[in-house]
Design a protein around this motif. Structure first.
Motif, short mmCIF file in Angstrom:
data_model
loop_
_atom_site.label_atom_id
_atom_site.label_comp_id
_atom_site.label_asym_id
_atom_site.label_seq_id
_atom_site.Cartn_x
_atom_site.Cartn_y
_atom_site.Cartn_z
N ILE A 1 14.19 10.29 108.39
CA ILE A 1 15.58 9.84 108.45
C ILE A 1 15.62 8.36 108.75
O ILE A 1 14.73 7.80 109.40
N LYS A 2 16.64 7.72 108.25
CA LYS A 2 16.79 6.29 108.49
C LYS A 2 18.28 5.96 108.48
O LYS A 2 19.10 6.73 107.98
N ILE A 3 18.61 4.83 109.06
CA ILE A 3 20.00 4.37 109.00
C ILE A 3 20.29 3.93 107.57
O ILE A 3 19.55 3.13 106.99
N ASN A 4 21.34 4.48 107.01
CA ASN A 4 21.70 4.18 105.62
C ASN A 4 22.53 2.90 105.60
O ASN A 4 23.74 2.92 105.73
N HIS B 1 17.10 2.37 115.43
CA HIS B 1 16.27 2.12 114.24
C HIS B 1 14.79 2.13 114.59
O HIS B 1 13.97 2.64 113.82
N ARG B 2 14.44 1.60 115.74
CA ARG B 2 13.03 1.50 116.13
C ARG B 2 12.39 2.87 116.32
O ARG B 2 11.17 3.00 116.18
N ASP B 3 13.19 3.89 116.61
CA ASP B 3 12.63 5.20 116.91
C ASP B 3 12.84 6.24 115.81
O ASP B 3 12.26 7.32 115.87
N LEU B 4 13.67 5.91 114.82
CA LEU B 4 13.99 6.89 113.80
C LEU B 4 12.77 7.35 113.01
O LEU B 4 12.67 8.52 112.61
N LEU C 1 17.78 14.52 113.76
CA LEU C 1 18.57 13.79 114.77
C LEU C 1 18.53 14.49 116.12
O LEU C 1 18.71 13.87 117.16
N ASP C 2 18.28 15.80 116.10
CA ASP C 2 18.21 16.54 117.36
C ASP C 2 17.05 16.05 118.23
O ASP C 2 17.06 16.25 119.45
N ASN C 3 16.08 15.43 117.58
CA ASN C 3 14.91 14.92 118.32
C ASN C 3 15.06 13.47 118.73
O ASN C 3 14.11 12.86 119.21
N LYS D 1 9.98 8.06 113.95
CA LYS D 1 9.15 9.02 114.69
C LYS D 1 9.63 10.46 114.54
O LYS D 1 8.91 11.39 114.90
N VAL D 2 10.85 10.64 114.06
CA VAL D 2 11.44 11.99 114.05
C VAL D 2 11.88 12.38 112.65
O VAL D 2 12.06 11.53 111.78
#
Length: 408
Positions: free
Chosen positions: A5-8, A162-165, A171-173, A167-168
């Motif tokens: 997942i990433k910020i769109n 953004h820095r942590d997306l 979104l629940d994580n 890794k998962v």
């Protein structure tokens, strides 16, 4: 392959956020200037240039009045914001031919994605802000409240997520815990101002109180007793999550995304060099055609073992197809412009799709699951001679199992 997942949204460089904070600390920036700066990132190309409309008929070019209409921020407010950005040197103006540009300082230098075609690696230092910015009332509310610190805090929050997306895969994580003191200290806000800010950005982030206490009024300290002395609710900590409307899922590898970004920038540079005036939509159409005709089909080719050298060569081939197509279009344009100085390509995306489809068909007709076969196809594109063409024909004898996916 797991979905990431990433910020769109669009890139916003860490250095630019640091610049805004430094400028604001030295001499406060009005909220209108910060909002205007954020908005420029939705209209600039890969060189940080924004084509400015000279007349209202140029509907595909940038106009402050159109941005005002779409965001609800008054024209005069946005105009003032842009004026401040020019005065501070954060934006500059340029002219190429008869085309006026706004230029985001430092964008071209910072926008150097990983050059996967050449096998070179550079560190990316940006985060993304969602396309949703142009559709929600968040910017208008923060500008209306003159909340410059709130805008900077919003950018910081997107940066953090953004820095942590990466890794998962859900979104629940990705739920962060933040204290009220954290938000108060980030930009020296009061608890009341933090609560107002949370209310204004709820289209982007969900805040759930984790622990709080009710504070009863102390009647002994009140000079005049009131019938309805309010009970204060003190929130000490929140759980913070980003809303689903801000994100998208992708199964593309990081190296493919970086390759695509690199090629996109290269196309922008080459078209500018030949004075081919393209809109951001034109570039988007080119990349959409390339993604559909080349990247997606060739991504089917993988090897069972994780072999870095194979994927580098596969991506080199993808890049070579793009560059060959780009060169063919530029040569076509230069030939036609000599015949007619007013010549213009009406549908750049359509033309690119037509050309790249032919080059891609040569490649994905064959088994590309070995480094050796990729080397041969790459050599064919680079040399363009009859011997290389013969190599392509010979590849047709290799592993028929892939052909059914890409029957011509």
């Amino acid at each position: 392959m797991a979905h990431k997942i990433k910020i769109n949204g669009v890139k916003f460089f860490q250095e630019h956020l640091d610049l805004l904070k430094m400028e604001h600390q030295a001499f406060p920036l009005p909220a209108s200037a910060i909002a205007a700066y954020i908005l420029t990132h939705f209209y600039c190309d890969d060189l940080g240039e924004i084509r400015v409309a000279r007349k209202k008929a140029e509907l595909d070019q940038f106009m402050i009045s159109k941005v005002s209409a779409s965001t609800g921020i008054p024209y005069s407010t946005l105009h003032t914001g842009f004026s401040v950005l020019f005065e501070r040197g954060i934006l500059s103006e340029g002219i190429r031919g008869n085309q006026q540009f706004y230029i985001i300082k430092g964008y071209e230098r910072l926008n150097s994605p990983e050059l996967a075609v050449a096998g070179e690696r550079t560190r990316l230092s940006y985060f993304r802000i969602p396309y949703l910015f142009k559709e929600t009332t968040v910017l208008r509310k923060l500008v209306s409240a003159r909340d410059s610190k709130g805008l900077l805090m919003l950018l910081e929050t997107f940066n953090s997520f953004h820095r942590d997306l990466w890794k998962v895969d859900s979104l629940d994580n990705l739920i962060k815990k933040r204290s009220m003191n954290y938000f108060k200290g980030l930009f020296n806000k009061s608890a009341k101002k933090v609560r107002e800010w949370i209310e204004n950005v709820k289209e982007f982030f969900d805040f759930t109180p984790l622990d709080y206490q009710e504070k009863m009024p102390n009647h002994d300290r009140v000079a005049i007793s009131k019938a309805n002395n309010p009970i204060q609710v003190l929130i000490h900590r929140f759980s913070v999550s980003i809303t689903e409307a801000c994100i998208s899922k992708s199964n593309e590898g990081q190296e493919i995304r970086q390759l695509e970004a690199s090629l996109r920038k290269e196309a922008t540079i080459q078209f500018n060099r030949e004075n081919v005036n393209l809109t951001k939509k034109d570039i988007n159409d080119i990349m959409r055609a390339f993604r559909e005709e080349t990247i997606k089909p060739l991504q089917y080719y993988t090897v069972e073992s994780t072999k870095t050298s194979y994927y580098i060569k596969r991506n080199q081939l993808i890049g070579q197809i793009f560059l060959v197509t780009l060169e063919e279009i530029l040569q076509y344009y230069k030939l036609e412009i000599t015949k007619d100085p007013l010549f213009k390509i009406n549908s750049m995306g359509g033309l690119f799709r037509e050309k790249v489809r032919k080059h891609s068909a040569i490649a994905y007709r064959y088994d590309l699951s070995t480094e050796h076969s990729i080397d041969m196809v790459t050599a064919a594109y680079k040399s363009g001679d009859s011997v290389a063409a013969e190599l392509l024909r010979n590849l047709n004898q290799i592993a028929q199992k892939y052909h059914s996916k890409f029957a011509l």
